[in-house]
Design a protein around this motif. Structure first.
Motif, PDB file in Angstrom:
ATOM      1  N   GLU A   1       0.859  -1.187   0.000  1.00  0.00           N
ATOM      2  CA  GLU A   1       0.000   0.000   0.000  1.00  0.00           C
ATOM      3  C   GLU A   1       0.894   1.235   0.000  1.00  0.00           C
ATOM      4  O   GLU A   1       1.751   1.395   0.864  1.00  0.00           O
ATOM      5  CB  GLU A   1      -0.914  -0.041   1.241  1.00  0.00           C
ATOM      6  CG  GLU A   1      -1.615   1.243   1.597  1.00  0.00           C
ATOM      7  CD  GLU A   1      -2.446   1.873   0.481  1.00  0.00           C
ATOM      8  OE1 GLU A   1      -3.330   1.200  -0.069  1.00  0.00           O
ATOM      9  OE2 GLU A   1      -2.182   3.053   0.159  1.00  0.00           O
ATOM     10  N   ARG A   2       0.683   2.111  -0.966  1.00  0.00           N
ATOM     11  CA  ARG A   2       1.560   3.289  -1.100  1.00  0.00           C
ATOM     12  C   ARG A   2       1.389   4.270   0.061  1.00  0.00           C
ATOM     13  O   ARG A   2       2.313   5.015   0.397  1.00  0.00           O
ATOM     14  CB  ARG A   2       1.302   4.000  -2.424  1.00  0.00           C
ATOM     15  CG  ARG A   2      -0.043   4.672  -2.513  1.00  0.00           C
ATOM     16  CD  ARG A   2      -0.395   5.094  -3.936  1.00  0.00           C
ATOM     17  NE  ARG A   2       0.375   6.235  -4.394  1.00  0.00           N
ATOM     18  CZ  ARG A   2       0.412   6.664  -5.659  1.00  0.00           C
ATOM     19  NH1 ARG A   2      -0.296   6.022  -6.581  1.00  0.00           N
ATOM     20  NH2 ARG A   2       1.109   7.702  -5.996  1.00  0.00           N
ATOM     21  N   GLY A   3       0.196   4.287   0.654  1.00  0.00           N
ATOM     22  CA  GLY A   3      -0.086   5.268   1.703  1.00  0.00           C
ATOM     23  C   GLY A   3       0.289   4.779   3.095  1.00  0.00           C
ATOM     24  O   GLY A   3       0.860   3.709   3.277  1.00  0.00           O
ATOM     25  N   LYS A   4      -0.063   5.636   4.083  1.00  0.00           N
ATOM     26  CA  LYS A   4       0.307   5.348   5.472  1.00  0.00           C
ATOM     27  C   LYS A   4      -0.849   4.663   6.205  1.00  0.00           C
ATOM     28  O   LYS A   4      -1.965   4.627   5.708  1.00  0.00           O
ATOM     29  CB  LYS A   4       0.644   6.664   6.171  1.00  0.00           C
ATOM     30  CG  LYS A   4       1.788   7.409   5.516  1.00  0.00           C
ATOM     31  CD  LYS A   4       2.050   8.725   6.214  1.00  0.00           C
ATOM     32  CE  LYS A   4       3.132   9.513   5.469  1.00  0.00           C
ATOM     33  NZ  LYS A   4       3.317  10.853   6.014  1.00  0.00           N
ATOM     34  N   ASN A   5      -0.551   4.183   7.422  1.00  0.00           N
ATOM     35  CA  ASN A   5      -1.632   3.611   8.226  1.00  0.00           C
ATOM     36  C   ASN A   5      -2.571   4.733   8.666  1.00  0.00           C
ATOM     37  O   ASN A   5      -2.227   5.916   8.569  1.00  0.00           O
ATOM     38  CB  ASN A   5      -1.077   2.824   9.420  1.00  0.00           C
ATOM     39  CG  ASN A   5      -0.383   3.729  10.417  1.00  0.00           C
ATOM     40  OD1 ASN A   5      -0.886   4.789  10.776  1.00  0.00           O
ATOM     41  ND2 ASN A   5       0.787   3.336  10.855  1.00  0.00           N
ATOM     42  N   VAL A   6      -3.781   4.363   9.149  1.00  0.00           N
ATOM     43  CA  VAL A   6      -4.812   5.382   9.389  1.00  0.00           C
ATOM     44  C   VAL A   6      -4.363   6.491  10.338  1.00  0.00           C
ATOM     45  O   VAL A   6      -4.710   7.655  10.127  1.00  0.00           O
ATOM     46  CB  VAL A   6      -6.154   4.790   9.911  1.00  0.00           C
ATOM     47  CG1 VAL A   6      -6.986   4.266   8.777  1.00  0.00           C
ATOM     48  CG2 VAL A   6      -5.960   3.785  10.979  1.00  0.00           C
ATOM     49  N   GLN A   7      -3.580   6.129  11.345  1.00  0.00           N
ATOM     50  CA  GLN A   7      -3.160   7.153  12.317  1.00  0.00           C
ATOM     51  C   GLN A   7      -2.250   8.190  11.653  1.00  0.00           C
ATOM     52  O   GLN A   7      -2.468   9.392  11.758  1.00  0.00           O
ATOM     53  CB  GLN A   7      -2.423   6.518  13.512  1.00  0.00           C
ATOM     54  CG  GLN A   7      -3.304   5.719  14.445  1.00  0.00           C
ATOM     55  CD  GLN A   7      -3.546   4.293  13.958  1.00  0.00           C
ATOM     56  OE1 GLN A   7      -3.047   3.874  12.911  1.00  0.00           O
ATOM     57  NE2 GLN A   7      -4.322   3.528  14.714  1.00  0.00           N
ATOM     58  N   ASP A   8      -1.232   7.700  10.964  1.00  0.00           N
ATOM     59  CA  ASP A   8      -0.275   8.628  10.343  1.00  0.00           C
ATOM     60  C   ASP A   8      -0.913   9.396   9.185  1.00  0.00           C
ATOM     61  O   ASP A   8      -0.511  10.526   8.884  1.00  0.00           O
ATOM     62  CB  ASP A   8       0.964   7.869   9.838  1.00  0.00           C
ATOM     63  CG  ASP A   8       1.735   7.274  11.005  1.00  0.00           C
ATOM     64  OD1 ASP A   8       1.552   7.750  12.145  1.00  0.00           O
ATOM     65  OD2 ASP A   8       2.501   6.321  10.778  1.00  0.00           O
TER      66      ASP A   8
ATOM     67  N   ARG B   1       5.043   1.847  -2.491  1.00  0.00           N
ATOM     68  CA  ARG B   1       4.353   2.022  -3.772  1.00  0.00           C
ATOM     69  C   ARG B   1       4.892   1.035  -4.807  1.00  0.00           C
ATOM     70  O   ARG B   1       6.109   0.866  -4.919  1.00  0.00           O
ATOM     71  CB  ARG B   1       4.570   3.455  -4.270  1.00  0.00           C
ATOM     72  CG  ARG B   1       3.575   3.824  -5.366  1.00  0.00           C
ATOM     73  CD  ARG B   1       4.019   4.985  -6.226  1.00  0.00           C
ATOM     74  NE  ARG B   1       4.221   6.237  -5.520  1.00  0.00           N
ATOM     75  CZ  ARG B   1       4.566   7.353  -6.162  1.00  0.00           C
ATOM     76  NH1 ARG B   1       4.732   7.354  -7.465  1.00  0.00           N
ATOM     77  NH2 ARG B   1       4.771   8.467  -5.491  1.00  0.00           N
ATOM     78  N   VAL B   2       4.012   0.397  -5.533  1.00  0.00           N
ATOM     79  CA  VAL B   2       4.417  -0.474  -6.638  1.00  0.00           C
ATOM     80  C   VAL B   2       4.576   0.408  -7.868  1.00  0.00           C
ATOM     81  O   VAL B   2       3.675   1.175  -8.213  1.00  0.00           O
ATOM     82  CB  VAL B   2       3.367  -1.581  -6.874  1.00  0.00           C
ATOM     83  CG1 VAL B   2       3.677  -2.376  -8.137  1.00  0.00           C
ATOM     84  CG2 VAL B   2       3.291  -2.496  -5.657  1.00  0.00           C
ATOM     85  N   VAL B   3       5.750   0.317  -8.506  1.00  0.00           N
ATOM     86  CA  VAL B   3       6.014   1.227  -9.632  1.00  0.00           C
ATOM     87  C   VAL B   3       6.155   0.517 -10.981  1.00  0.00           C
ATOM     88  O   VAL B   3       6.135   1.165 -12.021  1.00  0.00           O
ATOM     89  CB  VAL B   3       7.273   2.101  -9.373  1.00  0.00           C
ATOM     90  CG1 VAL B   3       7.020   3.102  -8.271  1.00  0.00           C
ATOM     91  CG2 VAL B   3       8.494   1.246  -9.070  1.00  0.00           C
ATOM     92  N   ASP B   4       6.312  -0.802 -10.947  1.00  0.00           N
ATOM     93  CA  ASP B   4       6.473  -1.499 -12.230  1.00  0.00           C
ATOM     94  C   ASP B   4       6.235  -2.986 -12.010  1.00  0.00           C
ATOM     95  O   ASP B   4       6.166  -3.454 -10.863  1.00  0.00           O
ATOM     96  CB  ASP B   4       7.894  -1.261 -12.779  1.00  0.00           C
ATOM     97  CG  ASP B   4       7.964  -1.423 -14.297  1.00  0.00           C
ATOM     98  OD1 ASP B   4       6.940  -1.839 -14.898  1.00  0.00           O
ATOM     99  OD2 ASP B   4       9.034  -1.155 -14.875  1.00  0.00           O
ATOM    100  N   PHE B   5       6.128  -3.715 -13.082  1.00  0.00           N
ATOM    101  CA  PHE B   5       6.071  -5.179 -12.977  1.00  0.00           C
ATOM    102  C   PHE B   5       6.616  -5.785 -14.259  1.00  0.00           C
ATOM    103  O   PHE B   5       6.680  -5.113 -15.302  1.00  0.00           O
ATOM    104  CB  PHE B   5       4.655  -5.667 -12.674  1.00  0.00           C
ATOM    105  CG  PHE B   5       3.610  -5.192 -13.627  1.00  0.00           C
ATOM    106  CD1 PHE B   5       3.272  -5.947 -14.733  1.00  0.00           C
ATOM    107  CD2 PHE B   5       2.951  -3.979 -13.417  1.00  0.00           C
ATOM    108  CE1 PHE B   5       2.306  -5.509 -15.628  1.00  0.00           C
ATOM    109  CE2 PHE B   5       1.986  -3.537 -14.294  1.00  0.00           C
ATOM    110  CZ  PHE B   5       1.663  -4.305 -15.409  1.00  0.00           C
ATOM    111  N   THR B   6       7.031  -7.033 -14.173  1.00  0.00           N
ATOM    112  CA  THR B   6       7.545  -7.691 -15.382  1.00  0.00           C
ATOM    113  C   THR B   6       6.589  -8.794 -15.808  1.00  0.00           C
ATOM    114  O   THR B   6       5.984  -9.481 -14.971  1.00  0.00           O
ATOM    115  CB  THR B   6       8.931  -8.323 -15.157  1.00  0.00           C
ATOM    116  OG1 THR B   6       8.858  -9.139 -13.995  1.00  0.00           O
ATOM    117  CG2 THR B   6      10.019  -7.290 -14.996  1.00  0.00           C
ATOM    118  N   VAL B   7       6.485  -8.930 -17.118  1.00  0.00           N
ATOM    119  CA  VAL B   7       5.629  -9.966 -17.700  1.00  0.00           C
ATOM    120  C   VAL B   7       6.509 -10.764 -18.651  1.00  0.00           C
ATOM    121  O   VAL B   7       7.224 -10.180 -19.468  1.00  0.00           O
ATOM    122  CB  VAL B   7       4.469  -9.315 -18.493  1.00  0.00           C
ATOM    123  CG1 VAL B   7       3.565 -10.386 -19.120  1.00  0.00           C
ATOM    124  CG2 VAL B   7       3.653  -8.383 -17.610  1.00  0.00           C
TER     125      VAL B   7
END
Ligand SMILES: Cc1cc2nc3c(=O)[nH]c(=O)nc-3n(C[C@H](O)[C@H](O)[C@H](O)COP(=O)(O)OP(=O)(O)OC[C@H]3O[C@@H](n4cnc5c(N)ncnc54)[C@H](O)[C@@H]3O)c2cc1C
Length: 518
Positions: free
Chosen positions: A112-119, A216-222
Motif C-alpha cells: 500500500e503506497r499510503g500510510k496507516n490510518v493514524q499517520d 508504492r508499486v512502480v512497475d512489474f515484469t511480464v
C-alpha cells in the motif's frame, strides 16, 4: 416460533417505550408476555406524506429465545506459511481480498503506497490547513483507501455481484455498528471508519498476512504472457505468481504504466460535475415537510435526484446529509471535491455531487488522441481548471447556486463546510459547456422536484470529478487480464466497483479467482 412481520409506526408512537413489542402483539393477536424478543431486520423512513412513518420489518420470537450469534462465520486460519497472493492497494477491494485469502488458506501480502490510518490523519490535516497534498497519503490513498475518510454509506445496487450481507457482517465483526444490518440506507460515518479499518488490518496480521505501508508499486515484469515480478519504489523486486491489482480510480500512474507497457486498457464512461451544498435545515424542511428543526427522532434528511438533459443523465451522487465537503485531490496542482459525514450526521450542511454522465464513445472526441486514457485526460484538465479558478491552492472555485444557473459571478458566497475555503469563480462559464449547461438545466429541474432546493442559500463547488474510474482494465471470465496471466484487475480502479461495498465484493471474488490452480 418466529414470525416475520411488517410494522408501520408514526413518530408519536416511536417515542413510546416498548412500542415494537406492543405493536407486534397487537398485529399477531398474541399476549405481550408471549413475546420473548424482537429482532429488527429492516428499518426505513417513509416521508412522502406530512405524517412520517417508520417502516419496520421485524422477527418476533414467540416463546422462543433470540439467537445470540450471527449466522455468518469467518473461518480465519493461520496462513503464515501458506502460498502467497500479492495484493496491490489496501482499499475496500484490497482489504476484502486479503481477508478472503486468509479464509481460503492463502497468505495475502499487501503493498500500500499510503500510510496507516493514524499517520494518514496528519496528511489529511495538511491538505485542509496548509493546502499541501502528499501524493501517497491523502483522502484517496492510505490504509483503507478512499473508503476510510469517506462517508461510509454502504448502500449498493450491485446486489447480484456477491453476498452484500456477508460484507456487512464482516464490517460488524470488525467493529462497525450492528445498525448497518438493519437500516435501509446503512452508514458508518467517517469518525468510525478508521477503527474498523484498523481492526481489519489486525485480523490480517494476526493470521499471518503481511501489509507493507508506504510501499508504492512502480512497475512489474511480464514474461511469456505471465506476471513474474513487481517492482517497488524502494528498488526491491518481488517475484510473484498471482497479483490482485486493487489500486483504485485515482492511481493514474498505474493506468499510465499499463498504457506504456502496451497492456490493454479501455476508456470507460463515467460522470463529472460539481458538489452542491445547502444548509441542512433546508433539506430537512423539504423532505420532512417541517418548519424549523426536524423531529429529534429523524436523521438529517437526504435526497436522490435525477434528470435527463439533452440525452445525458444529470444526477445526485454520494449525498452526504449533515456532512462536510472535503478536498480529495491526489496531487498538487489539482482541485477535486468529494463529501463525507460523521456517524451522527450532525453537521449544519447537506452536500451532494451533482454530475453529468459522460459517454466515453460519444463525448470525448477532442481527446481521442489519448486512446483509452481520453477520459482520464479530460478529468485531469477539469481538475487543473478548478485549481486555477480556486486560486492555485486547495481552495475550491464556487458560486451561489442561483448565480450558477443564471450565469452571474457571485459577489459573495454562503458559509461552507469546506475547510480549505472557497473562491468565488464563474463556474457557469469555466466548466466545459457539455457539463455546465446540463448542470444548469438539471438544477432548475431539481428545483421543480424539490421546492426550496433551488435557492440563493446554496453553493455549487467545483469540481466533482472522481465519481468512478474513467478507465477499465479488462479481464476475462476468470477475472484475469486477458493478456497477462496471473494479474487480476480488481475494485473501482479496474472499473468493477462503484463504492465501498461493491469494491469489497469484487475483492472477495478476485481472491477466489486468484487462488484457483495454485
Ligand atoms: C471523500 C470520499 C467519500 C466517499 N464516500 C463513499 C461512501 O459514502 N460510500 C461508498 O460506497 N463509497 C464512497 N466513496 C468511494 C469509495 O471510497 C470507493 O468506491 C472505494 O474506496 C473503492 O475501493 P477500492 O479498494 O477499489 O479503491 P481505493 O479505495 O481507491 O483503494 C486503492 C488503494 O490502492 C492504493 N494504491 C494506489 N496505487 C498504488 C500503488 N502503485 N502501489 C501501492 N498502493 C497503491 C491507494 O493508496 C489506495 O489505498 C468515497 C470516496 C471518497 C474519496
Amino acid at each position: 416460533m418466529v414470525k416475520e412481520i411488517q410494522l408501520r409506526i408514526n413518530l408519536v408512537e416511536e417515542a413510546q417505550p416498548n412500542i415494537l413489542v406492543q405493536k407486534s402483539a397487537g398485529f399477531l393477536k398474541i399476549r405481550v408476555d408471549d413475546i420473548s424478543g424482537i429482532k429488527v431486520l429492516r428499518k426505513s423512513i417513509d416521508a412522502r406524506k406530512p405524517q412520517i412513518i417508520l417502516n419496520y420489518k421485524v422477527a418476533v420470537y414467540i416463546k422462543e429465545p433470540l439467537p445470540k450469534t450471527s449466522q455468518y462465520h469467518f473461518n480465519y486460519q493461520d496462513v503464515s506459511n501458506a502460498k502467497p497472493i500479492h495484493i496491490i492497494g489496501f482499499g475496500p477491494a484490497g482489504m476484502y481480498a486479503a481477508l478472503r485469502c486468509i479464509e481460503l488458506g492463502f497468505k495475502p501480502i499487501v503493498f500500500e503506497r499510503g500510510k496507516n490510518v493514524q499517520d494518514r490523519r496528519r496528511d489529511i490535516k495538511a491538505i485542509n490547513q496548509d493546502h499541501i497534498v502528499n501524493e501517497d497519503s491523502n483522502y484517496c490513498f492510505g490504509e483503507g483507501g478512499a473508503g476510510t475518510y469517506s462517508d461510509g454509506k454502504l448502500y449498493t445496487r450491485s446486489l447480484k455481484r456477491g453476498d452484500v450481507r456477508r460484507i456487512f457482517e464482516n464490517l460488524v465483526y470488525h467493529g462497525a455498528t450492528e445498525q448497518i444490518l438493519i437500516d435501509a440506507h446503512p452508514h458508518i460515518g467517517t469518525n468510525k471508519l478508521p477503527k474498523v479499518v484498523q481492526n481489519i488490518r489486525e485480523t490480517i496480521l494476526k493470521y499471518g498476512g503481511e501489509i507493507h505501508f508506504e510501499t508504492r508499486v512502480v512497475d512489474f515484469t511480464v514474461k511469456t504472457g505471465k506476471i513474474k515480478s513487481i517492482q517497488l519504489q524502494n528498488g526491491l523486486e518481488i517475484p510473484v505468481c498471482r497479483v490482485i491489482l486493487a489500486t483504485g480510480h485515482s492511481a493514474r500512474d498505474i493506468f499510465y504504466l499499463l498504457f506504456k507497457k502496451k497492456i490493454a486498457l479501455e476508456a470507460k464512461s463515467f460522470a463529472m460535475g460539481v458538489r452542491v451544498e445547502h444548509p441542512q435545515h433546508i433539506i430537512d424542511s423539504i423532505q420532512y415537510h417541517c418548519k424549523g428543526d426536524r423531529n429529534a427522532l429523524l436523521p438529517a434528511a437526504s435526497y436522490a435526484l435525477v434528470q435527463q438533459v439533452n440525452e445525458r443523465g444529470v444526477y445526485s451522487f454520494c449525498m452526504c446529509p449533515g456532512g462536510f465537503i472535503v478536498p480529495a485531490a491526489t496531487a498538487m496542482g489539482e482541485v477535486v471535491v468529494n463529501g463525507m459525514s460523521p456517524s451522527k450526521r450532525n453537521n449544519l450542511f447537506a452536500n451532494s455531487g451533482i454530475v453529468v454522465e459522460i459517454n466515453a464513445d460519444k463525448d470525448l472526441y477532442k481527446y481521442e488522441q489519448f486512446g483509452p486514457l481520453k477520459g482520464l485526460e479530460y478529468q485531469k484538465d477539469l481538475e487543473k481548471l478548478a485549481f486555477t479558478a480556486g486560486g492555485r491552492t486547495q481552495s475550491a472555485p464556487a458560486q451561489r447556486l442561483t448565480d450558477f444557473v443564471i450565469g452571474k459571478l457571485s459577489n459573495d458566497l454562503n458559509p461552507t463546510s469546506y475547510q480549505p475555503g472557497l473562491n468565488s469563480a464563474p463556474l457557469h462559464s469555466l466548466l466545459p459547456k457539455f457539463i455546465g449547461s446540463r448542470l444548469r438545466k438539471g438544477f432548475e429541474a431539481f428545483g421543480q422536484k424539490m421546492k426550496g432546493y433551488y435557492t440563493v442559500e446554496a453553493n455549487v463547488v467545483g469540481v466533482e470529478s472522481r465519481t468512478s474510474s474513467p478507465v477499465c482494465i479488462p479481464r476475462n471470465d476468470y477475472l484475469e487480464h486477458p493478456e497477462v496471466s496471473g494479474l487480476f484487475p480488481c475494485g473501482e480502479g479496474g472499473g468493477y466497483a462503484g463504492g465501498i461495498v461493491s469494491a469489497a465484493m469484487d475483492g472477495e471474488r478476485c481472491a477466489e479467482a486468484a487462488i484457483k490452480g495454485l
